[in-house]
Design an enzyme around this catalytic site. Sequence first.
Site, PDB file in Angstrom:
ATOM      1  N   ARG A  10       0.914  -1.179  -0.608  1.00  0.00           N
ATOM      2  CA  ARG A  10       0.348   0.065  -0.266  1.00  0.00           C
ATOM      3  C   ARG A  10       1.092   1.288  -0.222  1.00  0.00           C
ATOM      4  O   ARG A  10       1.835   1.349   0.516  1.00  0.00           O
ATOM      5  CB  ARG A  10      -0.904  -0.175   1.651  1.00  0.00           C
ATOM      6  CG  ARG A  10      -2.555  -1.426   0.851  1.00  0.00           C
ATOM      7  CD  ARG A  10      -3.519  -0.476   0.087  1.00  0.00           C
ATOM      8  NE  ARG A  10      -4.227  -1.777   0.141  1.00  0.00           N
ATOM      9  CZ  ARG A  10      -4.413  -2.168  -0.409  1.00  0.00           C
ATOM     10  NH1 ARG A  10      -3.526  -2.860  -1.650  1.00  0.00           N
ATOM     11  NH2 ARG A  10      -5.249  -3.286  -0.807  1.00  0.00           N
TER      12      ARG A  10
ATOM     13  N   GLU B  71      -7.941  12.139 -11.084  1.00  0.00           N
ATOM     14  CA  GLU B  71      -7.075  14.302 -11.317  1.00  0.00           C
ATOM     15  C   GLU B  71      -7.882  15.272 -12.163  1.00  0.00           C
ATOM     16  O   GLU B  71      -7.852  16.158 -10.801  1.00  0.00           O
ATOM     17  CB  GLU B  71      -5.990  14.056 -12.011  1.00  0.00           C
ATOM     18  CG  GLU B  71      -5.208  14.429 -10.715  1.00  0.00           C
ATOM     19  CD  GLU B  71      -3.444  14.433 -11.283  1.00  0.00           C
ATOM     20  OE1 GLU B  71      -2.658  13.860 -10.644  1.00  0.00           O
ATOM     21  OE2 GLU B  71      -3.519  14.048 -12.497  1.00  0.00           O
TER      22      GLU B  71
ATOM     23  N   HIS C 185      -1.359   0.401  -9.629  1.00  0.00           N
ATOM     24  CA  HIS C 185      -2.341  -0.560  -8.415  1.00  0.00           C
ATOM     25  C   HIS C 185      -2.652  -1.972  -9.414  1.00  0.00           C
ATOM     26  O   HIS C 185      -3.879  -2.002  -9.609  1.00  0.00           O
ATOM     27  CB  HIS C 185      -3.545  -0.041  -8.063  1.00  0.00           C
ATOM     28  CG  HIS C 185      -3.692  -0.730  -6.396  1.00  0.00           C
ATOM     29  ND1 HIS C 185      -3.830   0.102  -5.371  1.00  0.00           N
ATOM     30  CD2 HIS C 185      -3.941  -1.631  -6.108  1.00  0.00           C
ATOM     31  CE1 HIS C 185      -4.150  -0.729  -4.202  1.00  0.00           C
ATOM     32  NE2 HIS C 185      -4.137  -2.140  -4.472  1.00  0.00           N
TER      33      HIS C 185
HETATM   34  P1  NAD Z   1      -0.876 -11.239   4.227  1.00  0.00           P
HETATM   35  O1  NAD Z   1      -2.259 -10.634   5.484  1.00  0.00           O
HETATM   36  O2  NAD Z   1      -0.788 -13.149   4.142  1.00  0.00           O
HETATM   37  O3  NAD Z   1       0.737 -11.421   4.662  1.00  0.00           O
HETATM   38  C1  NAD Z   1       1.198  -9.734   5.315  1.00  0.00           C
HETATM   39  C2  NAD Z   1       1.664 -10.445   6.233  1.00  0.00           C
HETATM   40  O4  NAD Z   1       2.812  -9.086   6.724  1.00  0.00           O
HETATM   41  C3  NAD Z   1       1.482 -11.320   7.652  1.00  0.00           C
HETATM   42  O5  NAD Z   1       2.456 -12.154   7.424  1.00  0.00           O
HETATM   43  C4  NAD Z   1       1.976  -9.905   8.987  1.00  0.00           C
HETATM   44  O6  NAD Z   1       2.300 -10.956   9.854  1.00  0.00           O
HETATM   45  C5  NAD Z   1       2.976  -9.075   7.989  1.00  0.00           C
HETATM   46  N1  NAD Z   1       2.433  -8.290   9.118  1.00  0.00           N
HETATM   47  C6  NAD Z   1       1.807  -7.595   9.493  1.00  0.00           C
HETATM   48  N2  NAD Z   1       1.931  -6.395  10.508  1.00  0.00           N
HETATM   49  C7  NAD Z   1       2.934  -6.264  10.239  1.00  0.00           C
HETATM   50  C8  NAD Z   1       4.564  -5.174  10.837  1.00  0.00           C
HETATM   51  N3  NAD Z   1       4.131  -4.501  11.390  1.00  0.00           N
HETATM   52  N4  NAD Z   1       5.407  -5.957  10.465  1.00  0.00           N
HETATM   53  C9  NAD Z   1       5.630  -6.616   9.583  1.00  0.00           C
HETATM   54  N5  NAD Z   1       5.065  -7.612   9.202  1.00  0.00           N
HETATM   55  C10 NAD Z   1       3.882  -7.328   9.291  1.00  0.00           C
HETATM   56  O7  NAD Z   1      -1.055 -10.412   3.298  1.00  0.00           O
HETATM   57  P2  NAD Z   1      -1.115 -11.123   1.855  1.00  0.00           P
HETATM   58  O8  NAD Z   1      -2.199 -11.707   1.000  1.00  0.00           O
HETATM   59  O9  NAD Z   1       0.625 -11.257   1.403  1.00  0.00           O
HETATM   60  O10 NAD Z   1      -0.765  -9.650   1.025  1.00  0.00           O
HETATM   61  C11 NAD Z   1      -0.487  -8.202   1.999  1.00  0.00           C
HETATM   62  C12 NAD Z   1      -0.941  -7.027   1.227  1.00  0.00           C
HETATM   63  O11 NAD Z   1      -0.387  -6.607   0.075  1.00  0.00           O
HETATM   64  C13 NAD Z   1      -2.013  -6.762   1.822  1.00  0.00           C
HETATM   65  O12 NAD Z   1      -2.141  -6.127   3.137  1.00  0.00           O
HETATM   66  C14 NAD Z   1      -2.396  -5.574   0.838  1.00  0.00           C
HETATM   67  O13 NAD Z   1      -2.468  -4.582   0.931  1.00  0.00           O
HETATM   68  C15 NAD Z   1      -1.314  -5.589  -0.484  1.00  0.00           C
HETATM   69  N6  NAD Z   1      -1.654  -6.216  -1.795  1.00  0.00           N
HETATM   70  C16 NAD Z   1      -1.487  -5.976  -3.131  1.00  0.00           C
HETATM   71  C17 NAD Z   1      -2.291  -5.358  -4.030  1.00  0.00           C
HETATM   72  C18 NAD Z   1      -2.279  -5.297  -5.814  1.00  0.00           C
HETATM   73  O14 NAD Z   1      -2.994  -5.525  -6.552  1.00  0.00           O
HETATM   74  N7  NAD Z   1      -0.746  -4.160  -5.944  1.00  0.00           N
HETATM   75  C19 NAD Z   1      -2.920  -7.063  -4.278  1.00  0.00           C
HETATM   76  C20 NAD Z   1      -3.411  -7.822  -2.928  1.00  0.00           C
HETATM   77  C21 NAD Z   1      -2.610  -7.552  -2.527  1.00  0.00           C
END
Ligand code: NAD
Length: 337
Positions: A235, A270, A304
């Site tokens: 994010r 925008e 994104h």
């Molecule tokens: P997930 O919940 O499986 O994994 C997140 C990991 O981060 C977990 O292992 C958790 O323990 C860890 N974590 C939480 N808080 C933390 C902190 N303060 N410091 C260190 N580690 C921490 O989530 P995921 O499916 O792997 O997705 C991760 C992120 O990717 C999502 O939250 C989302 O924001 C983003 N995402 C982006 C897209 C995109 O299109 N760009 C798509 C899907 C997800």
Amino acid sequence: MKVAFFNPEDWEKEYIQNHSGKGDLDIHFFDHELDANNMPGATDFEAIVVFVGSMVDKQVIDKFPNLKLISTRSTGYDHIDLEACKERDIVVSNVPDYGANTVAEFTFGLILSLVRKIHTGYDQVRETGSFSVEGLRGVDLRGKTLGVVGTGHIGRNVIRIAQGFGMEVIAYDKFPNASLASDNNFEYKKLNEVFKESDIITLHVPYNKDTHHMINSEVLDEIISDNAFLVNTSRGGVVDTEALVHALKNKKLAGAALDVLEEEGVIKDELEFFIEGHPHEVDLKTVLANHILIDMPNVIVTPHNAFNTKEALVRILDTTLDNLNKFTENKPVNIVS
Ligand code: NAD
């Protein structure tokens, strides 16, 4: 259950209509995102289905008196005010695992473009027709250290792919998983050690108070190597945009690939923002910093788009329908609040 489904594509409407189940769901589609300035005519919905472009804050939630469920078609849920939901006993559900491989594959697309300057070579050939390789030399991935911050669904897929490239992997997670590390041959380290020792840092944490500006000026100027690359598909708010601009300008970082930006919603609309103007709601300096980043040669910005494959979108719809149906059966699943 009366459901408002925001911003579907035509094929998604058809898919939902054909797969919504036994008929307990009365789904109404709206061809726009949901936010305080984009509300549907009726507000008597018991459930709303949104994606990351919607901004479901208290103001929006308060306008739906019958609301019981908010189902987001995303993993991240930082666009929903969980506190406001809690006050009204509104359940929030997400799609925890639709695109672990999908986002991980895209992450490697960004990494390869960044370290091999594929985007620069592509632009050069299209714009000038030149086949000169001057300025296009990159670095190998083999033998380099990848620092994975967040070893959840996406992070662990990134680790798996990195090993195929012959990279060394180190990782940080707030909740380290020892068996994951031993099964996948990587080591957990302290966050600053990961920042310091990595050639490429890739972010896979959720956005929350803890992770806000995890990449900031102190980390960029004093800890991360000047030759390192940063990749962010998590994010925008995990990275301090202004600090990143300064670090790149002052050669404190070799380059960055960003699929997400702070205030990315403003960039998307925008013209609307310019006409409507909500300057108190957004940090205009960040919006300007985004434009500076987009123009930098060692920066890749994508809109994104890491989640966006055919297969992932079908998985998202299936899980969302499951979230809605199970909620009507009093067996809610994938609850985040
Ligand atoms: P997930 O919940 O499986 O994994 C997140 C990991 O981060 C977990 O292992 C958790 O323990 C860890 N974590 C939480 N808080 C933390 C902190 N303060 N410091 C260190 N580690 C921490 O989530 P995921 O499916 O792997 O997705 C991760 C992120 O990717 C999502 O939250 C989302 O924001 C983003 N995402 C982006 C897209 C995109 O299109 N760009 C798509 C899907 C997800």
